[in-house]
Design a protein around this motif. Structure first.
Motif, PDB file in Angstrom:
ATOM      1  N   LYS A   1       0.825  -1.210   0.000  1.00 19.51           N
ATOM      2  CA  LYS A   1       0.000   0.000   0.000  1.00 19.51           C
ATOM      3  C   LYS A   1       0.859   1.261   0.000  1.00 19.51           C
ATOM      4  O   LYS A   1       0.595   2.232  -0.741  1.00 19.51           O
ATOM      5  CB  LYS A   1      -0.917  -0.014   1.225  1.00 19.51           C
ATOM      6  CG  LYS A   1      -1.878   1.166   1.268  1.00 19.51           C
ATOM      7  CD  LYS A   1      -2.799   1.062   2.462  1.00 19.51           C
ATOM      8  CE  LYS A   1      -2.051   1.328   3.754  1.00 19.51           C
ATOM      9  NZ  LYS A   1      -2.941   1.401   4.931  1.00 19.51           N
ATOM     10  N   TRP A   2       1.934   1.256   0.807  1.00 19.02           N
ATOM     11  CA  TRP A   2       2.806   2.429   0.866  1.00 19.02           C
ATOM     12  C   TRP A   2       3.610   2.584  -0.417  1.00 19.02           C
ATOM     13  O   TRP A   2       3.889   3.717  -0.858  1.00 19.02           O
ATOM     14  CB  TRP A   2       3.755   2.335   2.064  1.00 19.02           C
ATOM     15  CG  TRP A   2       3.048   2.512   3.373  1.00 19.02           C
ATOM     16  CD1 TRP A   2       2.838   1.598   4.326  1.00 19.02           C
ATOM     17  CD2 TRP A   2       2.441   3.717   3.843  1.00 19.02           C
ATOM     18  NE1 TRP A   2       2.135   2.111   5.395  1.00 19.02           N
ATOM     19  CE2 TRP A   2       1.876   3.432   5.116  1.00 19.02           C
ATOM     20  CE3 TRP A   2       2.292   5.019   3.320  1.00 19.02           C
ATOM     21  CZ2 TRP A   2       1.203   4.383   5.873  1.00 19.02           C
ATOM     22  CZ3 TRP A   2       1.625   5.971   4.078  1.00 19.02           C
ATOM     23  CH2 TRP A   2       1.077   5.646   5.342  1.00 19.02           C
ATOM     24  N   GLU A   3       3.977   1.457  -1.027  1.00 21.54           N
ATOM     25  CA  GLU A   3       4.667   1.555  -2.315  1.00 21.54           C
ATOM     26  C   GLU A   3       3.760   2.169  -3.376  1.00 21.54           C
ATOM     27  O   GLU A   3       4.198   2.977  -4.210  1.00 21.54           O
ATOM     28  CB  GLU A   3       5.150   0.172  -2.756  1.00 21.54           C
ATOM     29  CG  GLU A   3       6.341  -0.350  -1.966  1.00 21.54           C
ATOM     30  CD  GLU A   3       6.777  -1.726  -2.438  1.00 21.54           C
ATOM     31  OE1 GLU A   3       5.968  -2.364  -3.167  1.00 21.54           O
ATOM     32  OE2 GLU A   3       7.885  -2.153  -2.103  1.00 21.54           O
ATOM     33  N   LYS A   4       2.507   1.806  -3.351  1.00 24.81           N
ATOM     34  CA  LYS A   4       1.561   2.395  -4.290  1.00 24.81           C
ATOM     35  C   LYS A   4       1.405   3.891  -4.044  1.00 24.81           C
ATOM     36  O   LYS A   4       1.378   4.706  -4.980  1.00 24.81           O
ATOM     37  CB  LYS A   4       0.212   1.681  -4.149  1.00 24.81           C
ATOM     38  CG  LYS A   4      -0.854   2.198  -5.108  1.00 24.81           C
ATOM     39  CD  LYS A   4      -2.163   1.439  -4.922  1.00 24.81           C
ATOM     40  CE  LYS A   4      -3.231   1.972  -5.867  1.00 24.81           C
ATOM     41  NZ  LYS A   4      -4.531   1.260  -5.677  1.00 24.81           N
TER      42      LYS A   4
ATOM     43  N   ARG B   1       5.256  10.281  -6.425  1.00 25.00           N
ATOM     44  CA  ARG B   1       6.278  10.534  -7.423  1.00 25.00           C
ATOM     45  C   ARG B   1       5.653  11.020  -8.723  1.00 25.00           C
ATOM     46  O   ARG B   1       6.201  11.894  -9.416  1.00 25.00           O
ATOM     47  CB  ARG B   1       7.094   9.266  -7.678  1.00 25.00           C
ATOM     48  CG  ARG B   1       8.080   8.953  -6.558  1.00 25.00           C
ATOM     49  CD  ARG B   1       8.769   7.626  -6.794  1.00 25.00           C
ATOM     50  NE  ARG B   1       9.764   7.372  -5.754  1.00 25.00           N
ATOM     51  CZ  ARG B   1      10.400   6.212  -5.597  1.00 25.00           C
ATOM     52  NH1 ARG B   1      10.113   5.196  -6.417  1.00 25.00           N
ATOM     53  NH2 ARG B   1      11.293   6.072  -4.638  1.00 25.00           N
ATOM     54  N   GLY B   2       4.501  10.506  -9.057  1.00 23.87           N
ATOM     55  CA  GLY B   2       3.810  10.974 -10.248  1.00 23.87           C
ATOM     56  C   GLY B   2       3.366  12.403 -10.108  1.00 23.87           C
ATOM     57  O   GLY B   2       3.486  13.219 -11.036  1.00 23.87           O
TER      58      GLY B   2
END
Length: 569
Positions: free
Chosen positions: A542-545, A551-552
């Motif tokens: 979830k945190w990676e998402k 970043r986007g």
């Protein structure tokens, strides 16, 4: 009418003594089989370590009975008809002479040989039929044994198909036997009843058309005709008796063939039981088994009060090596916790220690079997009184030799908090019930606890034996066992049991293991830390998402910044 009295007595006594003989055969054979079956845990080895017999109960109960019945009928089926044939042929030889009788016997022997050549292998057919009967019965007993699991999974349709397949195989074989009997029965009846009968009546009619008595021409015609008529009647009666007796001999050939089939089944049972005494097994092995390991042989040595495994491979009966080289030692006061994934060798270790599985290498040092007690997850409850359940496998006489009274047993039941079972039965400890169905799972495990406290062994093997009781009862078991000086060897994954052990044997499921001291508090702290880390790791995707989204957004912000910078310029 006078002859009927001894005749009826003789026939009735023959039938009675034949049945008594069958019972005598069965009693001696069954006693011998029971002795082999209950020695050296053969009843376990037959079904678990060997593939030759899957239905020993059917062999001991049904096949032995049929074998003894067929064996006891040999006299009435063979010996008595042969005697009748000899007597009747001797009488016929005086009436018609030896030449016609010899010719007839040559014909009979020739056709008998032909009939024997055409007789199917009734022995093999009978043996196969009994095997299929046993498999059909085993299918039903398997369903009864696992009825609860099947009902929970709603597996009626699958089990119905399995039962139908087993019965269909049996019926198919029986129909095959019936079809074989049709054409063989036709050939048999034609030869025995009609072909032999035709030759026989020709033999009987010879005195009517030819003077075989040697009477002179001066005898009156009435006397000659009377003698010939007398000879015809006498010879016909002798012929019918001889034909009937010889027919019974030929029909007995099928009985002998079936007896051979029963004999092969009983012989197989005897061979397997005797092989179990010498630990000679025939088991289907896994494809990747190490045959060099299976060729080895370990040793058991008896110690005073310690358990030690020296370079022992843990190998299953099908040749699967779980642990290549196991080494550890336990002494009184050491409480061992055994953990590891399923199939890693935890229960296999106990089976080798208990002598259930063969030892293929190394040395196992262990005390006398009475100093090691085993409690499984599903305790075994025998047939008998409530007292018998507590003292099993001791008898009431053994209990008295220990100087244990019923009051002592009541204290044990009170200790494990199931004294209400006694109070609810007017007969108390003398109450007899089907205890495996009467008691709940938790009560069964408490009975097993009381059984452990009664025997007070040096070592106790506890295989998930507290899975159905509360943590309070679990604490009671382990604390009281340690108070009695019992060293416990536990298989369990419940962290609540760690504090009752000071050593741990951990299998990794890949053939490796670790045997170290157990610090329960430190291990619990590490377990809590592990659980916390695992919970955090669950959140990583979830945190990676979210990081990718940020970043986007940052990239979009940079693009806008450049755009606005260009406009200002």
């Amino acid at each position: 009418m006078a002859m009927a009295v001894p005749a009826t007595y003789t026939n009735s006594m023959l039938a009675y003594l034949q049945k008594k003989l069958a019972i005598a055969f069965r009693t001696r054979l069954t006693n011998h089989l029971h002795e082999l079956y209950t020695q050296n845990m053969t009843f376990y080895k037959v079904g678990n370590l060997d593939d030759r017999i899957k239905n020993a109960d059917q062999l001991i109960t049904q096949d032995v009975s049929r074998f003894c019945t067929a064996l006891s009928s040999l006299y009435s089926n063979i010996t008595k008809p042969i005697l009748d044939v000899l007597i009747c042929n001797a009488q016929l030889s005086f009436a018609v002479g030896l030449e016609p009788l010899i010719i007839t016997n040559i014909m009979v022997q020739g056709t008998s040989l032909l009939l024997r050549k055409c007789t199917p292998a009734y022995g093999a057919l009978a043996a196969t039929e009994q095997k299929l009967e046993g498999e059909f019965r085993f299918t039903h007993s398997r369903l009864v044994e696992n009825a609860e699991e099947v009902a929970m999974f709603r597996g009626e349709a699958v089990e119905h198909g399995i039962l139908e397949d087993a019965y269909a195989g049996l019926v198919k074989h029986i129909n095959k036997i019936l079809k074989v009997r049709i054409w063989h029965g036709m050939l048999e009846d034609y030869i025995i009843k009609y072909l032999w009968g035709g030759f026989g009546f020709a033999l009987c009619g010879a005195p009517v058309f030819f003077d075989l008595s040697g009477a002179s021409n001066g005898d009156s015609g009435e006397i000659i005709v009377g003698n010939r008529t007398k000879g015809l009647v006498t010879n016909r009666r002798l012929l019918l008796q001889a034909s009937d007796a010889f027919g019974r001999v030929m029909y007995a050939y099928k009985d002998l063939a079936e007896l051979a089939g029963y004999t092969s089944r009983v012989t197989l049972l005897l061979d397997v039981l005797q092989d179990m005494q010498t630990n000679t097994f025939q088991k289907k092995l896994v494809s990747n088994c190490n045959k060099a390991v299976l060729a080895g042989k370990g040793d058991f040595t008896e110690t005073v009060q310690e358990i030690e495994f020296e370079h022992v491979p843990i190998v299953s009966p099908n040749g699967d090596t779980l642990i290549k080289n196991l080494n550890f030692k336990l002494t009184p006061g050491m409480h061992l916790l055994i953990v590891g994934p399923n199939g890693s060798g935890k229960s296999s270790l106990f089976r080798i220690l208990g002598g259930l599985w063969p030892l293929y290498g190394g040395v196992v040092h262990k005390p006398n079997r009475k100093k090691i007690f085993y409690i499984p997850q599903r305790p075994y409850l025998s047939v008998g009184t409530l007292r018998d359940q507590i003292i099993y496998p001791d008898t009431h006489a053994d209990m008295k030799k220990r100087n244990v009274t019923d009051a002592d047993l009541l204290q044990l039941l009170s200790k494990v908090q199931i004294l209400h079972i006694v109070s609810s039965n007017p007969l108390g400890l003398e109450a007899e019930r089907d205890w495996k169905d009467v008691l709940a799972g938790g009560d069964k495990q408490r009975i097993a606890m009381a059984r452990l406290f009664y025997h007070r062994p040096t070592f106790a093997i506890l295989d998930e034996c507290t899975s159905s009781v509360s943590m309070d009862a679990e604490k009671l078991l382990y604390t009281h066992a340690q108070e009695l000086g019992i060293s416990v060897m536990t298989v369990s994954h419940r962290p609540s049991l760690w504090k009752y052990h000071n050593w741990i044997l951990q299998f990794d499921g890949e053939g490796g293991y670790a045997f170290v001291e157990l610090d329960a508090e430190k291990r619990l702290a590490l377990q809590e830390e592990k659980n916390t880390i695992e919970l955090k790791l669950v959140e990583v995707p979830k945190w990676e998402k979210r990081l990718a989204e940020l970043r986007g957004l940052r990239g979009s912000y940079q693009d806008l910044k450049k755009l606005f910078s260009g406009i200002d310029g």
